[in-house]
Design a protein around this motif. Structure first.
Motif, short mmCIF file in Angstrom:
data_model
loop_
_atom_site.label_atom_id
_atom_site.label_comp_id
_atom_site.label_asym_id
_atom_site.label_seq_id
_atom_site.Cartn_x
_atom_site.Cartn_y
_atom_site.Cartn_z
N THR A 121 23.57 19.99 -9.50
CA THR A 121 23.27 20.14 -10.93
C THR A 121 24.46 19.72 -11.79
N ILE A 122 25.68 20.14 -11.41
CA ILE A 122 26.80 19.83 -12.31
C ILE A 122 27.18 18.35 -12.27
N ILE A 123 27.00 17.71 -11.13
CA ILE A 123 27.37 16.28 -11.13
C ILE A 123 26.33 15.47 -11.91
N VAL A 124 25.06 15.86 -11.80
CA VAL A 124 24.04 15.13 -12.57
C VAL A 124 24.28 15.32 -14.07
N ALA A 125 24.63 16.55 -14.47
CA ALA A 125 24.92 16.80 -15.89
C ALA A 125 26.14 16.00 -16.33
N GLY A 126 27.19 16.00 -15.50
CA GLY A 126 28.43 15.29 -15.85
C GLY A 126 28.21 13.79 -15.95
N LEU A 127 27.48 13.23 -14.97
CA LEU A 127 27.23 11.78 -15.00
C LEU A 127 26.31 11.42 -16.17
N GLY A 128 25.40 12.33 -16.49
CA GLY A 128 24.49 12.09 -17.62
C GLY A 128 25.28 11.92 -18.92
N LYS A 129 26.38 12.67 -19.05
CA LYS A 129 27.20 12.55 -20.27
C LYS A 129 28.02 11.26 -20.26
N LYS A 130 28.60 10.95 -19.09
CA LYS A 130 29.51 9.79 -19.03
C LYS A 130 28.77 8.45 -18.93
N GLU A 155 23.21 5.76 -19.85
CA GLU A 155 22.19 4.72 -19.66
C GLU A 155 21.60 4.73 -18.25
N ARG A 156 22.20 5.53 -17.34
CA ARG A 156 21.68 5.53 -15.97
C ARG A 156 21.06 6.88 -15.61
N ASP A 157 20.06 6.81 -14.76
CA ASP A 157 19.36 8.04 -14.35
C ASP A 157 19.90 8.48 -12.99
N PHE A 158 20.52 9.65 -12.95
CA PHE A 158 21.04 10.17 -11.67
C PHE A 158 20.21 11.36 -11.17
N SER A 159 19.03 11.54 -11.76
CA SER A 159 18.28 12.77 -11.47
C SER A 159 17.86 12.88 -10.00
N HIS A 160 17.86 11.71 -9.28
CA HIS A 160 17.50 11.79 -7.86
C HIS A 160 18.47 12.69 -7.09
N ILE A 161 19.72 12.79 -7.58
CA ILE A 161 20.70 13.62 -6.85
C ILE A 161 20.25 15.08 -6.89
N PHE A 177 23.60 15.51 1.38
CA PHE A 177 23.78 14.08 1.08
C PHE A 177 22.88 13.54 -0.02
N SER A 178 23.39 12.50 -0.67
CA SER A 178 22.62 11.68 -1.62
C SER A 178 23.25 10.32 -1.68
N TYR A 179 22.48 9.34 -2.09
CA TYR A 179 23.08 8.05 -2.45
C TYR A 179 23.53 8.14 -3.90
N LEU A 180 24.78 7.70 -4.13
CA LEU A 180 25.27 7.73 -5.50
C LEU A 180 24.74 6.53 -6.28
N GLY A 181 24.50 5.42 -5.57
CA GLY A 181 24.03 4.22 -6.25
C GLY A 181 25.20 3.34 -6.66
N VAL A 182 26.20 3.20 -5.78
CA VAL A 182 27.33 2.31 -6.04
C VAL A 182 27.41 1.27 -4.93
N SER A 183 27.99 0.10 -5.26
CA SER A 183 28.09 -0.99 -4.28
C SER A 183 29.31 -0.75 -3.38
#
Ligand SMILES: Cc1ncc(COP(=O)(O)O)c(C=O)c1O
Length: 394
Positions: free
Chosen positions: A321-330, A333-339, A346-352
């Motif tokens: 919950t806190i990383i999705v909230a934090g990434l949502g602020k920073k 434009e990207r959706d991290f809700s899958h985390i 585990f989750s995929y962060l979505g980085v190359s």
């Protein structure tokens, strides 16, 4: 003679652990290694395990050999944990104790090869990075089926069903029981039911790897797939690990269960599995299994263990919950809700892979090349730094 050997490439995750250890930065963050960690970054021994070990120390009178099956009271207790009451006193079901989930997978692959050397084990794409090497080392053929769309961050359920409907009957379909490694994205109960229906109709053999029971919702809910499958199919294989849910990683504790269509066949399968064990490692280590048995059979220890498991599950969900909230602020434009929709560690962060390298070099943030993160590396103290760094590389 040894000069003829070529050096093997280093294991990627062990290399990452070493690099992290050697990194002098104070603010470094380890999102790579696949073990549970608490808010202080430790992988503690469960209190219930400590208490069980203390009793074992006082009570144990012999360390003489057990049979290749391991301790029968462990097999009974773990069978009940995995299958619930459904499998009790059922002579179609045979469980053996194994050196971790890995040992279970390897013995199962040996039995599969003896039963039908032409069969193929289908694994999800992606899957735990040791599935293919480990199962393949037995000599079985492997193929992969579509599982996860990392661009959309969702299951490729229709594509999976499509392949499931086409593979030759008699092939083996490997599923993660819960907390899919590496994506954290699991089948819903409705999707399990659909998969089970096709597997039963088409005469495929389901093989379930249950490495994280208790890490997603609850012990029973996490075993939904195993139990629903057991109710519907004549034959199945289940490899279960106690490494994560009892924190027994290095004690090598796990189990392997074969279900066959009748008691006679189960006795034959069992004799084959025990023969493989005898010729590979003779018998499994006892200590972790003895502690697990004591916990599962003692009300106080069991409650203590359940409370600890609940706390761990709660922490993993909170960190999501806190990383999705934090990434949502920073990175609005990207959706991290899958985390937050994913389960377990585990989750995929979505980085190359390049962004993974940049996170390591510039920010001391360590994750595996696929962009898989272990949410246990997140704390309320480092989440701000993590999100700012991720935003910077994105
Ligand atoms: C999906 C999966 N299966 C099996 C295992 C093996 O666990 P063990 O340490 O009990 O061998 C792991 C460990 O990370 C895993 O993630």
């Amino acid at each position: 003679m040894f000069e003829s050997l070529e050096r093997m490439p280093p294991d990627a995750i062990l290399k990452l652990i070493a690099e992290y250890g050697n990194d002098p930065r104070d603010n470094k963050v380890d999102l790579g290694v696949g073990v549970y960690r608490d808010a202080a970054g430790n992988t503690p021994v469960f209190r219930a395990i400590k208490n069980a070990e203390q009793r074992l120390l006082d009570m144990q009178t012999s360390k003489s050999y057990l049979g290749s099956r391991g301790a029968t009271d462990f097999c009974d207790a773990i069978q009940a944990l995995v299958f619930g009451d459904n499998a009790r006193h059922n002579d179609r079901v045979m469980t053996l104790q194994t050196p971790g989930g890995s040992g279970a997978l390897r013995v199962a692959a040996g039995v599969i090869l003896r039963a039908n050397s032409d069969t193929t084990i289908w694994v999800s794409d992606p899957t735990w990075n040791n599935h293919v090497p480990l199962l393949g080392s037995a000599g079985v053929k492997l193929e992969s089926y579509p599982y996860y769309d990392s661009a959309q961050n969702e299951l490729r359920f229709d594509a999976m069903l499509d392949v499931l409907n086409k593979v030759p009957s008699g092939d083996i379909w490997l599923l993660h029981g819960c907390c899919h490694n590496p994506t954290g994205m699991d089948l819903s109960t409705g999707q399990w039911d659909e998969i089970i229906h096709v597997i039963a109709e088409r005469g495929l053999l389901p093989f379930i790897d249950l490495a994280y029971q208790g890490f997603s919702d609850s012990l029973d809910e996490d075993a939904y797939g195993v139990r629903a499958m057991f109710d519907r199919v004549p034959e199945m294989i289940v490899a279960a690990s106690c490494s994560k849910n009892f924190g027994l990683y290095r004690e090598r504790t796990g189990s392997l269960t074969f279900v066959s269509s009748n008691a006679d066949t189960t006795a034959i399968v069992s004799s084959q599995a025990l023969n493989i064990v005898r010729t590979m490692y003779s018998l499994p280590p006892d200590h972790g299994g003895a502690a697990v048995t004591m916990i599962l059979n003692d009300a106080d220890l069991r409650n203590e263990w359940l409370a600890e498991l609940n706390d761990m599950r709660k922490r993993m969900k909170e960190m999501r919950t806190i990383i999705v909230a934090g990434l949502g602020k920073k990175v609005p434009e990207r959706d991290f809700s899958h985390i937050e929709r994913a389960n377990g560690m585990f989750s995929y962060l979505g980085v190359s892979p390049d962004q993974v390298a940049q996170l390591k070099q510039e920010y001391g943030i360590y994750l595996v090349d696929s962009g898989r993160i272990n949410v246990c590396g997140i704390t309320s103290d480092n989440v701000e730094y993590l999100c700012a760094s991720i935003a910077a590389v994105l």
